[in-house]
Design a protein around this motif. Structure first.
Motif, PDB file in Angstrom:
ATOM      1  N   LEU A 287       0.825  -1.214   0.000  1.00 37.08           N
ATOM      2  CA  LEU A 287       0.000   0.000   0.000  1.00 37.08           C
ATOM      3  C   LEU A 287       0.858   1.263   0.000  1.00 37.08           C
ATOM      4  O   LEU A 287       0.452   2.286  -0.565  1.00 37.08           O
ATOM      5  N   ARG A 288       2.032   1.208   0.636  1.00 40.85           N
ATOM      6  CA  ARG A 288       2.903   2.395   0.613  1.00 40.85           C
ATOM      7  C   ARG A 288       3.301   2.735  -0.817  1.00 40.85           C
ATOM      8  O   ARG A 288       3.357   3.905  -1.200  1.00 40.85           O
ATOM      9  N   GLU A 289       3.605   1.706  -1.602  1.00 44.79           N
ATOM     10  CA  GLU A 289       3.962   1.929  -3.007  1.00 44.79           C
ATOM     11  C   GLU A 289       2.762   2.470  -3.786  1.00 44.79           C
ATOM     12  O   GLU A 289       2.912   3.361  -4.630  1.00 44.79           O
ATOM     13  N   LEU A 290       1.562   1.932  -3.500  1.00 47.85           N
ATOM     14  CA  LEU A 290       0.360   2.440  -4.162  1.00 47.85           C
ATOM     15  C   LEU A 290       0.108   3.898  -3.792  1.00 47.85           C
ATOM     16  O   LEU A 290      -0.370   4.679  -4.608  1.00 47.85           O
ATOM     17  N   VAL A 291       0.420   4.258  -2.547  1.00 49.35           N
ATOM     18  CA  VAL A 291       0.299   5.665  -2.134  1.00 49.35           C
ATOM     19  C   VAL A 291       1.254   6.525  -2.941  1.00 49.35           C
ATOM     20  O   VAL A 291       0.886   7.604  -3.437  1.00 49.35           O
ATOM     21  N   GLN A 293       2.358   5.961  -5.836  1.00 52.26           N
ATOM     22  CA  GLN A 293       1.889   6.017  -7.229  1.00 52.26           C
ATOM     23  C   GLN A 293       0.602   6.832  -7.376  1.00 52.26           C
ATOM     24  O   GLN A 293       0.116   7.019  -8.490  1.00 52.26           O
ATOM     25  N   GLY A 294       0.039   7.269  -6.255  1.00 48.10           N
ATOM     26  CA  GLY A 294      -1.209   8.025  -6.301  1.00 48.10           C
ATOM     27  C   GLY A 294      -2.428   7.164  -6.510  1.00 48.10           C
ATOM     28  O   GLY A 294      -3.501   7.683  -6.856  1.00 48.10           O
ATOM     29  N   ARG A 295      -2.307   5.864  -6.262  1.00 43.46           N
ATOM     30  CA  ARG A 295      -3.433   4.947  -6.487  1.00 43.46           C
ATOM     31  C   ARG A 295      -4.164   4.578  -5.200  1.00 43.46           C
ATOM     32  O   ARG A 295      -5.163   3.897  -5.234  1.00 43.46           O
ATOM     33  N   PHE A 296      -3.598   5.004  -4.063  1.00 46.65           N
ATOM     34  CA  PHE A 296      -4.273   4.750  -2.785  1.00 46.65           C
ATOM     35  C   PHE A 296      -4.071   5.970  -1.904  1.00 46.65           C
ATOM     36  O   PHE A 296      -2.968   6.515  -1.813  1.00 46.65           O
ATOM     37  N   ARG A 297      -5.143   6.411  -1.262  1.00 51.62           N
ATOM     38  CA  ARG A 297      -5.097   7.632  -0.461  1.00 51.62           C
ATOM     39  C   ARG A 297      -4.167   7.453   0.740  1.00 51.62           C
ATOM     40  O   ARG A 297      -4.283   6.485   1.494  1.00 51.62           O
ATOM     41  N   GLU A 298      -3.271   8.423   0.915  1.00 55.60           N
ATOM     42  CA  GLU A 298      -2.344   8.351   2.037  1.00 55.60           C
ATOM     43  C   GLU A 298      -3.071   8.457   3.369  1.00 55.60           C
ATOM     44  O   GLU A 298      -2.769   7.734   4.324  1.00 55.60           O
ATOM     45  N   ASP A 299      -4.080   9.372   3.432  1.00 55.44           N
ATOM     46  CA  ASP A 299      -4.801   9.539   4.694  1.00 55.44           C
ATOM     47  C   ASP A 299      -5.588   8.283   5.050  1.00 55.44           C
ATOM     48  O   ASP A 299      -5.683   7.905   6.222  1.00 55.44           O
ATOM     49  N   LEU A 300      -6.133   7.584   4.050  1.00 58.81           N
ATOM     50  CA  LEU A 300      -6.843   6.337   4.322  1.00 58.81           C
ATOM     51  C   LEU A 300      -5.868   5.257   4.784  1.00 58.81           C
ATOM     52  O   LEU A 300      -6.176   4.469   5.692  1.00 58.81           O
ATOM     53  N   PHE A 301      -4.676   5.218   4.175  1.00 63.34           N
ATOM     54  CA  PHE A 301      -3.678   4.227   4.577  1.00 63.34           C
ATOM     55  C   PHE A 301      -3.370   4.350   6.063  1.00 63.34           C
ATOM     56  O   PHE A 301      -3.351   3.349   6.798  1.00 63.34           O
ATOM     57  N   TYR A 302      -3.153   5.597   6.547  1.00 60.10           N
ATOM     58  CA  TYR A 302      -2.825   5.773   7.961  1.00 60.10           C
ATOM     59  C   TYR A 302      -4.024   5.486   8.860  1.00 60.10           C
ATOM     60  O   TYR A 302      -3.864   5.032   9.990  1.00 60.10           O
ATOM     61  N   ARG A 303      -5.234   5.725   8.362  1.00 56.84           N
ATOM     62  CA  ARG A 303      -6.431   5.394   9.140  1.00 56.84           C
ATOM     63  C   ARG A 303      -6.599   3.887   9.301  1.00 56.84           C
ATOM     64  O   ARG A 303      -7.045   3.400  10.332  1.00 56.84           O
ATOM     65  N   LEU A 304      -6.254   3.139   8.249  1.00 56.05           N
ATOM     66  CA  LEU A 304      -6.389   1.682   8.295  1.00 56.05           C
ATOM     67  C   LEU A 304      -5.223   1.020   9.024  1.00 56.05           C
ATOM     68  O   LEU A 304      -5.375  -0.032   9.645  1.00 56.05           O
ATOM     69  N   ASN A 305      -4.057   1.653   8.960  1.00 54.50           N
ATOM     70  CA  ASN A 305      -2.830   1.045   9.468  1.00 54.50           C
ATOM     71  C   ASN A 305      -2.579   1.374  10.941  1.00 54.50           C
ATOM     72  O   ASN A 305      -1.435   1.411  11.371  1.00 54.50           O
ATOM     73  N   VAL A 306      -3.655   1.592  11.690  1.00 54.55           N
ATOM     74  CA  VAL A 306      -3.500   1.881  13.119  1.00 54.55           C
ATOM     75  C   VAL A 306      -2.782   0.723  13.803  1.00 54.55           C
ATOM     76  O   VAL A 306      -1.837   0.904  14.575  1.00 54.55           O
ATOM     77  N   ILE A 307      -3.240  -0.492  13.526  1.00 51.74           N
ATOM     78  CA  ILE A 307      -2.587  -1.681  14.081  1.00 51.74           C
ATOM     79  C   ILE A 307      -2.234  -2.613  12.916  1.00 51.74           C
ATOM     80  O   ILE A 307      -3.101  -3.284  12.365  1.00 51.74           O
ATOM     81  N   PRO A 308      -0.957  -2.638  12.519  1.00 55.21           N
ATOM     82  CA  PRO A 308      -0.556  -3.513  11.412  1.00 55.21           C
ATOM     83  C   PRO A 308      -0.248  -4.926  11.899  1.00 55.21           C
ATOM     84  O   PRO A 308       0.339  -5.128  12.963  1.00 55.21           O
TER      85      PRO A 308
END
Length: 457
Positions: A287-291, A293-308
């Motif tokens: 997902l970091r790579e998709l972020v 590339q502009g294909r995944f929202r950075e703010d959504l990534f951090y919201r989902l990645n609270v507990i990896p």
């Protein structure tokens, strides 16, 4: 669109009803006899059946009993010009949804069929929720003794009790991400509520939004009645979004708003609906790579990645491969009613040397095939698929015969997991591992993960 079967020997009436429901957008079958009705019902199971009480070759009640036996989900509406109380009671006892006395108004039968379809949908929703209330797989179904998997088990137990914090499960395809999601739910206080799952890559983009959020009647052309989405069905339970990296951008924005406000609106709706469901997402993508590339929202990534939670590939789990093989051999042997099979030493060696590109899913499928096809209780290496005998899929698996390589692989997984939890902050990652920042820097260099850059402020 529903499937409607009309069984009536009055040809004009049957054809008129067929035209009526085709105009309403339904798929329609017409039978003029009981045997034709049963044949059509077997070929294309109906959602609703309009059944005349008197047919030329058999009683409508006989047809009703057979349909209820073979198509228990079908909603059957009896039609009769000779109705009496005893017949109506008998029809209801045999499972009829309702009955109509002839002659009847077309609007009356349209309304009754609509009610039947609505009740059928409610039944489906109840079944849907019951099946997901207690996912069968928990930690007891997850086999693993390697350090990386023991760390996963420890984290799952802790995270299960961590309220409504979002969880992001990462790992290659076939590593068991769905099992982890189910275990998180089952071990949490939400286990009495639904576990609802959706594969974001399995549903066409134009249907994904309505599947998640539901819709109001009239929201679009085919919206004939209100439908609850998966957010609403999850309620106070867990919503598992698999393959989250495949979610289209406009839905990423809507998911982000839900995570921030804990509310949403159905398509075509004007009222905010509050939901307390926990979101657990999973992906085999970076997902970091998709972020980047502009294909995944950075703010959504951090919201989902609270507990990896990261699941290691099978090739990095050493002897877990044989433990999993033994687990599946016992499972499929019992299921098929056969003596429990085991691998011959040479077959075990081949299993350890193979890279398992499909991970646990591939191993499980191959073991099932071996249990079915191998006649002996001890499975010889000759019975294994050619690619496993040849050791295909890359060089021998780390940990199969080289313990140093295996330990490096485990160490690399733990370091990467610590960095991910610390959002890339090396000082915090070192604290999580219980070592000094200088020692952590040396580990990064040894593992080829950097470490030459200047220290964080």
């Amino acid at each position: 669109m529903a499937t409607i079967l009309i069984a009536d020997d009055e040809k004009v009436l049957a054809q008129s009803l067929g035209m009526l429901f085709r105009d309403e957008g339904h798929q329609v079958g017409v039978a003029l006899s009981g045997r034709d009705a049963l044949r059509l019902a077997a070929e294309n199971p109906p959602d609703v059946m309009l059944l005349d009480l008197r047919l030329p070759d058999m009683s409508g009640l006989e047809v009703l009993s057979e349909v209820r036996r073979t198509q228990p989900e079908a909603m059957v509406i009896m039609m009769t010009a000779h109705g009496d109380t005893a017949t109506v009671v008998d029809a209801v006892k045999r499972g009829a949804f309702h009955y109509l006395n002839k002659p009847f108004e077309l609007q009356e039968i349209l309304l009754l069929v609509g009610k039947a379809l609505e009740q059928q949908k409610l039944r489906e929703e109840v079944t849907f929720l019951r099946e997901r209330r207690h996912p069968a797989e928990g930690l007891e179904e997850m086999v693993g003794n390697c350090p990386a998997m023991q760390e996963v088990f420890r984290k799952v137990r802790l995270v299960a009790a961590a309220g409504d914090s979002a969880v992001l499960i990462t790992g290659e395809s076939g590593t068991g991400k769905e099992l982890v999601a189910g275990a998180l739910h089952r071990l949490s206080e939400r286990s009495a509520h639904p576990f609802v799952e959706l594969n974001c890559a399995a549903i066409p983009e134009n249907l994904l939004e309505s599947e998640l959020f539901g819709f109001e009647k009239g929201a679009f052309t085919d919206a004939q009645q209100r439908k609850k989405g998966l957010f609403e069905l999850a309620g106070q339970g867990t919503l598992f979004l698999d393959e989250i990296g495949e979610m289209p951008p406009h839905l990423q924005a809507k998911l982000l708003r839900f995570l921030e406000k804990r509310s949403f609106r159905r398509l075509g709706g004007t009222t905010d609906i509050q939901v307390g469901a926990r979101i657990v997402a999973a992906t085999n993508r970076d997902l970091r790579e998709l972020v980047r590339q502009g294909r995944f929202r950075e703010d959504l990534f951090y919201r989902l990645n609270v507990i990896p939670v990261h699941l290691p590939p099978l090739r990095e789990r050493g002897s877990d491969t044989l433990a999993l093989a033994g687990h599946f051999l016992a499972h499929f042997s019992r299921r098929l009613g056969r003596p429990v099979k085991r691998l011959a030493p040479a077959a075990e060696k081949a299993f350890l040397a193979y890279r398992w590109p499909g991970n646990i899913r591939e191993l499980k499928n191959i073991v099932e095939r071996l249990v079915i096809l191998c006649p002996s209780e001890v499975i010889p290496v000759e019975q294994l698929p050619a690619e496993i005998r040849a050791g295909e899929g890359g060089p021998p698996m780390a940990g199969a015969f080289h313990i140093d390589e295996h330990l490096l692989g485990v160490e690399r997984q733990l370091v990467l997991a610590a960095l991910e939890e610390a959002l890339g902050k090396k000082g915090l990652a070192a604290e999580r591992l219980g070592i000094s920042r200088h020692a952590f820097k040396r580990k990064l260099q040894k593992l080829g993960l950097g470490g030459e850059d200047e220290d964080e402020p």
